[in-house]
Structure formats: structure tokens, C-alpha cells
Design a protein around this motif. Structure first.
Motif, PDB file in Angstrom:
ATOM      1  N   TYR A   1      -2.296   5.532   7.675  1.00  9.97           N
ATOM      2  CA  TYR A   1      -1.397   4.550   7.070  1.00  9.97           C
ATOM      3  C   TYR A   1      -0.418   3.951   8.080  1.00  9.97           C
ATOM      4  O   TYR A   1       0.225   2.941   7.787  1.00  9.97           O
ATOM      5  CB  TYR A   1      -0.569   5.190   5.949  1.00  9.97           C
TER       6      TYR A   1
ATOM      7  N   CYS B   1      -9.566   0.038  -2.584  1.00 14.19           N
ATOM      8  CA  CYS B   1      -8.607  -0.635  -1.713  1.00 14.19           C
ATOM      9  C   CYS B   1      -9.062  -0.601  -0.254  1.00 14.19           C
ATOM     10  O   CYS B   1      -9.014  -1.618   0.457  1.00 14.19           O
ATOM     11  CB  CYS B   1      -7.237   0.017  -1.865  1.00 14.19           C
TER      12      CYS B   1
ATOM     13  N   TRP C   1      -5.472  -2.906  -6.816  1.00 12.70           N
ATOM     14  CA  TRP C   1      -5.689  -2.203  -5.556  1.00 12.70           C
ATOM     15  C   TRP C   1      -6.695  -2.920  -4.663  1.00 12.70           C
ATOM     16  O   TRP C   1      -6.559  -2.912  -3.427  1.00 12.70           O
ATOM     17  CB  TRP C   1      -6.101  -0.761  -5.829  1.00 12.70           C
TER      18      TRP C   1
ATOM     19  N   ARG D   1      -4.665  -5.694  -3.083  1.00 12.59           N
ATOM     20  CA  ARG D   1      -3.771  -5.171  -2.044  1.00 12.59           C
ATOM     21  C   ARG D   1      -4.539  -4.960  -0.735  1.00 12.59           C
ATOM     22  O   ARG D   1      -4.078  -5.334   0.348  1.00 12.59           O
ATOM     23  CB  ARG D   1      -3.156  -3.842  -2.492  1.00 12.59           C
TER      24      ARG D   1
ATOM     25  N   SER E   1      -3.898  -7.470   2.676  1.00 12.16           N
ATOM     26  CA  SER E   1      -3.245  -6.908   3.862  1.00 12.16           C
ATOM     27  C   SER E   1      -4.217  -6.509   4.955  1.00 12.16           C
ATOM     28  O   SER E   1      -3.885  -6.540   6.145  1.00 12.16           O
ATOM     29  CB  SER E   1      -2.422  -5.685   3.474  1.00 12.16           C
TER      30      SER E   1
ATOM     31  N   SER F   1      -1.597  -0.185   2.702  1.00 15.98           N
ATOM     32  CA  SER F   1      -1.485  -0.746   1.359  1.00 15.98           C
ATOM     33  C   SER F   1      -2.257   0.072   0.327  1.00 15.98           C
ATOM     34  O   SER F   1      -2.201  -0.233  -0.863  1.00 15.98           O
ATOM     35  CB  SER F   1      -1.994  -2.189   1.347  1.00 15.98           C
ATOM     36  N   CYS F   2      -2.978   1.081   0.783  1.00 13.74           N
ATOM     37  CA  CYS F   2      -3.886   1.841  -0.083  1.00 13.74           C
ATOM     38  C   CYS F   2      -3.391   3.256  -0.363  1.00 13.74           C
ATOM     39  O   CYS F   2      -4.176   4.128  -0.742  1.00 13.74           O
ATOM     40  CB  CYS F   2      -5.270   1.896   0.552  1.00 13.74           C
TER      41      CYS F   2
END
Length: 305
Positions: A85, A232, A281, A284, A288, A293-294
Motif C-alpha cells: 500500500y 480493486c 471498489w 477506486r 487510482s 486504494s484497495c
């Protein structure tokens, strides 16, 4: 094997000692388990592709970290604070996968093999940035319901990922080959690959362990967080290769609209999420292009409802 007919999509995610599937969309679990169902993206004509993921006990040992690498987090931190992330968007990867010719199995296998190579390249780079060990999943195309270390082929599945041997089983059927629109199949492959990413990152093992003694409602909630994250992550990959496949914004918008309206209509249990959650999701991830974002592990209960 055959996939479900149009507008009867299916995906099953199971982390268990033993699992059985009885009928279309009806899941009977024996032993501690995590179950989640998911709807793949609608095709250009509006009919979806079926997909299934199975996760078995005792996967192969993780690849030992090399110099400069670190072991993947364990426990809740794997899901909520993964190094994946924190290293930015997935790299823009050249992915000239070619085209699928309707009814042509060879062109389908060639297309999916190239997409798999793009996924390998993309996620290898992302894991390297995160300083996490990476290994590629195995890819196997099949024309019948083969068994795996995870058990028998689940009824109605178009393909599935088995963590016991880290293999993606992709069915090649007449129904599958009727849809020649490549981005739909790329999304399907990217979703199955996302479960391999979750396995390597410690996310999938964490959710499986958490579901061990969880109540039924809690198991469904864990399942939704895992499956929605895979949607996502798949969408984030698609963003990075959109120019080459290509994936147009018009097609993507159509896909999101279909999912929001229909994504939860076929399931007796809310183990994948409502259509609006699936669409949220996926949007998102595509907007991005980043795993950041997941992070469904820290998401509100409403956003993974």
C-alpha cells in the motif's frame, strides 16, 4: 467445463480444510472456512464471465527473503498495513496481448498467457518496490473439470486459484470463447492473480485464520473484504495496461454501471458485497491504479457491505 449462462455469474473463494459445492451458487462447507462469492465484470454485450477462487490448507512455504527484502507481515497488519500500500501506483506496463477470435481456443490461450506475463511483470515490480519476496503463480488451461490439491472443480466455475499449489486454473469452454472482448478476460485473469498477490502478501492467510472460529455473519464480512479487494487490485492493474488492451473509459463506465445494478442479484448470501460495493471498489482501483486504494482491511463496514 461450462460457465454460468449470461447474467448468472459466479465466483467462490474458499479457505478451508475441505469444501463441497452443491448446485449453482449453493456452497456447503465442511470444516473451518472463509467463503466469498463474486461477480466478474460485464462484457461489452452485458453478459459476465464466471470466476471462482479456492484456497486450501497448507500452501507451499513462502519464498525466503533475499538480501534487502523483508518477510511479509503476519496477522492483521498483513491486511491493514501491507507494504504494497505504501509504494505507489502499479507501474504502467506495456501489454500487447493481441486479440481473441471468437470461438478460437488458441487465440484465447495466447491472449491470456500474454496478460499473465504482464501481471507477472507488474506485480514483480511492485513487490520489489515493497521489498517483499515474490514468486509467480502457475497457469494451467483446462477443458474439463480437473481436480487440484484444493479439491474438485467447483460447479459452475470458469476458473479458480488454488493456494495449495499456487496455480490458476482457467477453463477453456465454448461459452467462454463466444466473448471475444479481451478486456473482460483480462479483468478475470487479473482478479484470480490478485488472490495470488493476497497469498504472497499474507492477506489471504490472515483472513482465512480469522474466519477459523468466526460466527457466520463475521465470516461473510471477512469474505467481502477479501473479494472486494481482489476486484480493486484487478482494476488497478487494468488501469496500468488500459492503453494497450485497450480499455476505454466508455467500456469501463458501462461495466461499473452493470455491476452496480446487477452485481448482487444472483446470490442467496451476501458473501461478495452489494452491487454498489463491488462498483465502488472497482472504480477506486481503476481511478487510482494503486493498491493503496484497495485497503479493505481498514474500510468502514458500510463500504464493504
Amino acid at each position: 467445463m461450462d460457465t454460468f449462462p449470461p447474467r448468472r455469474p459466479s465466483s467462490l473463494l474458499v479457505a478451508s480444510l475441505i469444501f463441497l459445492v452443491a448446485g449453482a451458487g449453493v456452497i456447503v462447507i465442511a470444516g473451518p472456512s472463509l467463503v466469498s462469492s463474486g461477480v466478474p465484470p460485464a462484457s461489452e454485450a452485458g453478459s459476465p464471465i464466471a470466476r471462482t477462487t479456492s484456497v486450501a490448507k497448507a500452501p507451499p512455504p513462502a519464498k525466503a527473503p533475499l538480501a534487502g527484502e523483508r518477510a511479509a507481515p503476519r496477522g492483521r497488519a498483513a491486511a491493514t498495513a501491507s507494504p504494497l500500500y505504501r509504494v505507489g501506483a502499479l507501474p504502467r506496463t506495456g501489454c500487447r496481448a493481441g486479440q481473441i477470435r471468437a470461438g478460437d481456443a488458441a487465440s484465447y490461450r495466447a491472449f491470456m498467457t500474454r496478460v499473465n506475463r504482464c501481471l507477472n511483470q507488474t506485480w514483480k515490480t511492485q513487490f520489489r518496490k515493497a521489498k517483499l519476496p515474490f514468486s509467480q503463480p502457475r497457469l494451467r488451461f483446462v477443458t474439463s473439470r480437473v481436480s487440484s490439491p484444493c479439491g474438485r472443480w467447483p460447479t459452475g466455475a470458469g476458473g479458480y486459484y488454488c493456494s495449495a499449489n499456487r496455480t490458476m486454473y482457467i477453463g477453456v469452454t465454448r461459452k467462454t470463447l463466444k466473448d471475444a472482448y479481451g478486456p473482460n478476460h483480462a479483468q478475470f485473469m487479473a482478479h484470480e492473480y490478485a488472490h495470488h498477490v493476497q497469498q504472497l502478501a499474507g492477506i489471504l492467510p490472515y483472513y482465512g485464520q480469522s474466519a477459523w472460529k468466526a460466527k457466520p455473519s463475521a465470516k461473510l464480512a471477512l469474505s467481502r473484504r477479501l473479494e472486494l479487494q481482489a476486484d480493486c487490485l484487478a482494476a488497478a492493474f487494468l488501469r496500468g495496461v488500459a492503453a494497450d488492451l485497450p480499455v476505454t473509459r466508455q467500456h469501463w463506465n458501462s461495466m461499473i454501471q452493470w455491476i452496480a445494478a446487477n452485481g448482487d442479484k444472483t446470490w442467496p448470501r451476501n458473501d461478495h458485497g452489494k452491487g454498489r460495493s463491488q462498483a465502488y471498489w472497482m472504480e477506486r482501483g481503476f481511478s487510482s491504479g494503486s493498491p493503496a486504494s484497495c485497503n479493505t482491511g481498514l474500510a468502514s463496514a458500510r463500504s464493504v457491505s
